[in-house]
Every structure is written in structure tokens, then in C-alpha cells.
Motif scaffolding. Structure first.
Motif, mmCIF file in Angstrom:
data_model
loop_
_atom_site.group_PDB
_atom_site.id
_atom_site.type_symbol
_atom_site.label_atom_id
_atom_site.label_comp_id
_atom_site.label_asym_id
_atom_site.label_seq_id
_atom_site.Cartn_x
_atom_site.Cartn_y
_atom_site.Cartn_z
ATOM 1 N N VAL A 438 0.064 9.983 -6.625
ATOM 2 C CA VAL A 438 -1.328 9.724 -6.998
ATOM 3 C C VAL A 438 -1.534 8.217 -7.051
ATOM 4 O O VAL A 438 -0.828 7.511 -7.779
ATOM 5 N N ASN A 439 -2.508 7.705 -6.282
ATOM 6 C CA ASN A 439 -2.852 6.286 -6.288
ATOM 7 C C ASN A 439 -4.316 6.099 -6.667
ATOM 8 O O ASN A 439 -5.163 6.916 -6.282
ATOM 9 N N GLU A 440 -4.608 5.027 -7.401
ATOM 10 C CA GLU A 440 -5.985 4.626 -7.671
ATOM 11 C C GLU A 440 -6.280 3.406 -6.808
ATOM 12 O O GLU A 440 -5.716 2.337 -7.028
ATOM 13 N N TYR A 441 -7.152 3.592 -5.830
ATOM 14 C CA TYR A 441 -7.396 2.486 -4.900
ATOM 15 C C TYR A 441 -8.784 2.612 -4.278
ATOM 16 O O TYR A 441 -9.212 3.703 -3.886
ATOM 17 N N GLY A 442 -9.479 1.493 -4.192
ATOM 18 C CA GLY A 442 -10.757 1.441 -3.493
ATOM 19 C C GLY A 442 -11.802 2.401 -4.022
ATOM 20 O O GLY A 442 -12.564 2.976 -3.242
ATOM 21 N N GLY A 443 -11.849 2.599 -5.337
ATOM 22 C CA GLY A 443 -12.843 3.495 -5.917
ATOM 23 C C GLY A 443 -12.519 4.963 -5.750
ATOM 24 O O GLY A 443 -13.375 5.818 -5.992
ATOM 25 N N ALA A 444 -11.297 5.275 -5.332
ATOM 26 C CA ALA A 444 -10.907 6.663 -5.102
ATOM 27 C C ALA A 444 -9.563 6.943 -5.757
ATOM 28 O O ALA A 444 -8.781 6.030 -6.056
ATOM 29 N N VAL A 445 -9.322 8.214 -5.988
ATOM 30 C CA VAL A 445 -8.003 8.695 -6.386
ATOM 31 C C VAL A 445 -7.420 9.375 -5.158
ATOM 32 O O VAL A 445 -8.004 10.326 -4.627
ATOM 33 N N GLN A 446 -6.292 8.869 -4.682
ATOM 34 C CA GLN A 446 -5.742 9.312 -3.407
ATOM 35 C C GLN A 446 -4.419 10.028 -3.629
ATOM 36 O O GLN A 446 -3.503 9.488 -4.263
ATOM 37 N N PHE A 447 -4.337 11.264 -3.129
ATOM 38 C CA PHE A 447 -3.185 12.130 -3.325
ATOM 39 C C PHE A 447 -2.368 12.210 -2.036
ATOM 40 O O PHE A 447 -2.928 12.406 -0.948
ATOM 41 N N GLY A 448 -1.057 12.070 -2.160
ATOM 42 C CA GLY A 448 -0.159 12.307 -1.045
ATOM 43 C C GLY A 448 0.757 13.473 -1.380
ATOM 44 O O GLY A 448 1.324 13.527 -2.476
ATOM 45 N N PHE A 449 0.879 14.416 -0.462
ATOM 46 C CA PHE A 449 1.733 15.588 -0.651
ATOM 47 C C PHE A 449 2.787 15.601 0.458
ATOM 48 O O PHE A 449 2.441 15.495 1.647
ATOM 49 N N ILE A 450 4.054 15.742 0.097
ATOM 50 C CA ILE A 450 5.088 15.964 1.098
ATOM 51 C C ILE A 450 5.872 17.198 0.679
ATOM 52 O O ILE A 450 6.126 17.411 -0.516
ATOM 53 N N ALA A 451 6.198 18.036 1.655
ATOM 54 C CA ALA A 451 6.787 19.336 1.332
ATOM 55 C C ALA A 451 7.778 19.761 2.390
ATOM 56 O O ALA A 451 7.775 19.260 3.525
ATOM 57 N N ASP A 452 8.620 20.693 1.992
ATOM 58 C CA ASP A 452 9.532 21.349 2.921
ATOM 59 C C ASP A 452 8.708 22.335 3.758
ATOM 60 O O ASP A 452 8.074 23.245 3.227
#
Length: 482
Positions: A438-452
Motif C-alpha cells: 500500500v502506497n500513498e502517492y499523488g493524491g491516491a492510495v495505490q495497491f500492489g498485489f503479487i501472488a502465486d
């Protein structure tokens, strides 16, 4: 500095060596970042093409010397590995050009990233790669970085994605870099250096010889003692995490997905429900995991939970980011908390998330054992593969999913081009089928998901689940208003 002194100085730390040896079947201890670039913001800046990116990285490598070094292991595991200059360093091997069929969608970008992150890094070269990806819709570009976790350890050893970005349109003035690789030490010198390093701590050396630390003694005894030491630490946690396919044995094949929501609207939700911003983020993820569970099992029992490990810093409402912020997780205290996926009311789910996180973050029994190597103070590496495997097995059931939460990150530029979106790509440990950033950047909350890919084959659906979970919180009233 003579060869012996250089060897002792350039040895991997205990934590870095642990990450280096955690690589194995189904596990690659590399992480990275995805930077989405908006070329229209560049003004008079030089177009960001392959040669321009190579030029930027070449100038910045003096700020991250490990990215021109290889890891060299000591014979018989007599000491931790060394950072050694790569005499054949070729920056064009590490920086690569790729493209999507125009106009490329985020889904196509995700699939390309998944394929790249599925491949192990070449251990005969410095442990990183970078990709300039052209062809995104709207004329956008993407820069993908991929770094082994042992390269990244705090502000002195940043991830390459942070090294190449600036907080202003114009980057810092750097001296001309006239790097020449040092002469690599031979195995004989490395062995002498390992013994000299151990002699600097004679009590530990005697203990290692008498009690079986190292290949010259009973390695099984050492491994057993180490495992029992870590197991006793794990017992601080009240009970094991719930049964979940997210703890399935992992393969090396990955999937990646990203999503973003409005930071301002998250703050509005937090104000309405009198909770913290991070409570809202965790509640969104609880809704995502509820939907994913329903898609795989058709039913979720009332009271069912998924256990997450979260940075303890995320509970500090008074925390203020110092400086421009970082999107790369560092070593920090963590705690385990439960996400109530069995609750169907989004408002009640949020309040439960907030209550559980507040309670467990203050409980010593819920603080997660630190990710430390077995017998960390010793210079030797006792049965490294066994130690890494034991580490993975012991920590298998303490939680279901790790959630990395970054600082609030200030605006970044790459070669004068505005970075529109930043996603952290976390490493995926053994016995974990999903990791979330979870990142807070540029007025947004940005989620990255990595999975098997073999376990969470429907990961692309997570993008829609984030939007649905967020929308239901945005439109929910307080429980007493229902």
C-alpha cells in the motif's frame, strides 16, 4: 585498505545474508517497484527513451554501489558471503527495453510484470534488473525495477527505483563517476578473511567450535538449537493463523495486479467513522479478501477471519513522514491482526478492523517475531539451506498475508518526467501465496498485489474487488443510522 580489511568490511550483514539464502524452490527474495511515467509533463526535458534511462542510471549508481557488485560465497560456509565488484559489469544487461502492443492496457502491463517477476535473478551478476516498458495507452511509459531483497537495507542501501527518482524536476548535481572495479579476492583470501573475522570475536569462535557452529562440527545440533530458539519466540503469538489456501506451498510462477483509490475519500471515511486512515485501508483490503474468498468457496462463515501482518508504525496516528517518504519497506516492528471477512456489513467490518488493530497493536503477544537470521551474531553460516528452510517452516502459520504500508510519498520525477503512479512489488516468501503493498502517492492510495499463479489464479479480479470494497465503504452510513 588491504585485501583482508576490504573483505571484512564488505561482508553481507546477517540480515542480508538471510535474504540471500532464502531463495529456493517457489521462493525468490526479490522485490521491486513499478513507476508509471507521464511524458506529457516533461516540458523541455529530453525524451525518456532507453539511452536516456541508461544515462540516468549510470550517473546514479555511485549512490548505490551494491548495484555494481556480485555476491560471492565463502567456501564451506565459513563466513557470510561478500560484496565483490563485478569485473564484467554491463549496464545494458541489467537495463532492458520492452513494449506492449499499442495501446497497451494495465492488464497487459500486469501480465508482463508477472512474467518478469517469475524469473529468478542471475546470481553470477549483480542482483537487479530494470525495464523500460513502452506502448501504454495515452502515451505513457512504465519503468519496472527488480532488486534482490539483500540489496535493500535502509537509507544507506536504497532500492534502485528510489535512486533514479528525484523530488524535483531537476535532479542533483553529481560528480563524474569514474568507477573501476576492484580486484576480486580469491577463495584463499576469503577463507582467511572469514577466520580473521571470527577471531575478532574469540568467545564466539570457541563457542562455534565446541558447540557445533559451522561445517567442522555437528551442524544438525546447531540447526536444532536455532530452530528451537526461533520457535520459542513464535510462541508469543496467541494461536496459529486460520486455515487458508493463502498458506499453500508456492511455485515460482507469479501474477501481479495494481489498483488505486482516492486518498481524500479515504480521509472522509475515516472522519465519518472516527477511525484512522490506515483503518480504512485495512477495511478495504478486508472487503477485497472477503470477495476473493467468496469467489473460491461460495460461502464465508460469520466470524471468519484472515490474519495479516502489518507495520506497527501504521497504528501511530501522530506519525509524520520525515523527508520525501519512501515506498520501499525497511526492517521495522510488525504486529499481527485479524481482518473480519465474515462480516457482511462494510460499516461494521470497518469498526471491527479498527478495534482489532487497536487492541492487537498494543499487545506484546501479537507483536510479530522479527525477521532475523538463525544465530545472527556469528560470522559463520551454519547450514544455510537448512536454516532458511527451517525459518520458512516455523513462520508458515503465524499469518496468512503480509501487508506492507509505505510512508506518504512526495511527488517524484524521473529525468524531468513526472511519475504519475508508484506501486511497490513485494517479495513473495515461501508458504505465502499472496503479498500486498500500500502506497500513498499523488493524491491516491495505490495497491500492489503479487501472488502465486497456481493458488490465486484469479488475481486480476482483485482490481475490481478494490473498487467495489471502497465504494461500499464510501456509501455506507454509521451502524446506528441503518
Amino acid at each position: 585498505m588491504d585485501t583482508l580489511d576490504r573483505i571484512m568490511v564488505n561482508r553481507l550483514s546477517a540480515e542480508d545474508a538471510m535474504y540471500y539464502f532464502l531463495d529456493g524452490s517457489g521462493t525468490s527474495a526479490h522485490m521491486g517497484s513499478l513507476l508509471v511515467i507521464d511524458p506529457s509533463s516533461a516540458g523541455d526535458a529530453v525524451r525518456l527513451d532507453y539511452q536516456a534511462l541508461v544515462s540516468v542510471v549510470e550517473r546514479r549508481l555511485q549512490l548505490a554501489p551494491r548495484y555494481r557488485q556480485v555476491v560471492k560465497e565463502v567456501a564451506l560456509g565459513l563466513g557470510r558471503p561478500l560484496w565483490v565488484d563485478d569485473p564484467d559489469f554491463d549496464i545494458n544487461f541489467h537495463i532492458r527495453l520492452s513494449a506492449l502492443p499499442h495501446p497497451g492496457s494495465m492488464g497487459q502491463l500486469h501480465e508482463l510484470i508477472a512474467r518478469i517477476m517469475s524469473r529468478p535473478l542471475d546470481r553470477e551478476r549483480p542482483l537487479w534488473e530494470m525495464y523500460l516498458i513502452e506502448g501504454l495507452s495515452g502515451g505513457r511509459l512504465a519503468v519496472l525495477t527488480k532488486s534482490h531483497r539483500c540489496l535493500v537495507s535502509g537509507p544507506d542501501n536504497p532500492e534502485i527505483g528510489e535512486v533514479v527518482c528525484d523530488v524535483g524536476v531537476v535532479g542533483p548535481e553529481l560528480d563524474e563517476d569514474l568507477w573501476m572495479p576492484g580486484s576480486p579476492p580469491g577463495q584463499a583470501a576469503m577463507t582467511v578473511g572469514a577466520l580473521a573475522d571470527a577471531m575478532a570475536r574469540p568467545g564466539e569462535l570457541v563457542d562455534s567450535l565446541l558447540n557445533g557452529n559451522g561445517p567442522v562440527a555437528d551442524i544438525w545440533s546447531v540447526a536444532d538449537k536455532s530452530a528451537r530458539f526461533v520457535a520459542s519466540t513464535v510462541q508469543q503469538i496467541v494461536n496459529a493463523a486460520p486455515d487458508s489456501p493463502l498458506n499453500a506451498v508456492t511455485t515460482s510462477s507469479r501474477l501481479f495486479a495494481s489498483a488505486q483509490i482516492s486518498r481524500r475519500d479515504c480521509t472522509r471515511i475515516a472522519t465519518r467513522f472516527e477511525c484512522t486512515f490506515n483503518d480504512v485501508v485495512l477495511a478495504v483490503l478486508a472487503g477485497v479478501l472477503r470477495r476473493w474468498t467468496l469467489s473460491t468457496t461460495d460461502t464465508v462463515k460469520h466470524g471468519e477471519t484472515i490474519r495479516a501482518i502489518v507495520p506497527l508504525r501504521a497504528r501511530d496516528a501522530e506519525a509524520v513522514t520525515q523527508g520525501p517518504g519512501s515506498w520501499v519497506p525497511e526492517y521495522e516492528p510488525e504486529f499481527v491482526t485479524d481482518l473480519p471477512i465474515g462480516e457482511d456489513s462494510p460499516a461494521v467490518r470497518l469498526m471491527q478492523v479498527a478495534g482489532l488493530a487497536d487492541r492487537y497493536s498494543g499487545s506484546g503477544r501479537r507483536l510479530a517475531p522479527e525477521m532475523k537470521p538463525l544465530l545472527p551474531e556469528l560470522g559463520m553460516v551454519p547450514f544455510a539451506e537448512f536454516s532458511a528452510r527451517t525459518f520458512s517452516q516455523i513462520f508458515q502459520r503465524t499469518y496468512n498475508v503480509p501487508i506492507a504500508m509505505s510512508d506518504s510519498v512526495a511527488q517524484r520525477f524521473l529525468a524531468g518526467h513526472r511519475v504519475a503512479e508508484i506501486y511497490t512489488i513485494p517479495s513473495l516468501a515461501a508458504q505465502r501465496a499472496l503479498a500486498i503493498s500500500v502506497n500513498e502517492y499523488g493524491g491516491a492510495v495505490q495497491f500492489g498485489f503479487i501472488a502465486d499463479r497456481a493458488v490465486v489464479s484469479d488475481l486480476p479480479a482483485m482490481v475490481g474487488y478494490v473498487e467495489e470494497s471502497f465504494d461500499e465503504l464510501l456509501t455506507s452510513g454509521l451502524p446506528q443510522d441503518r
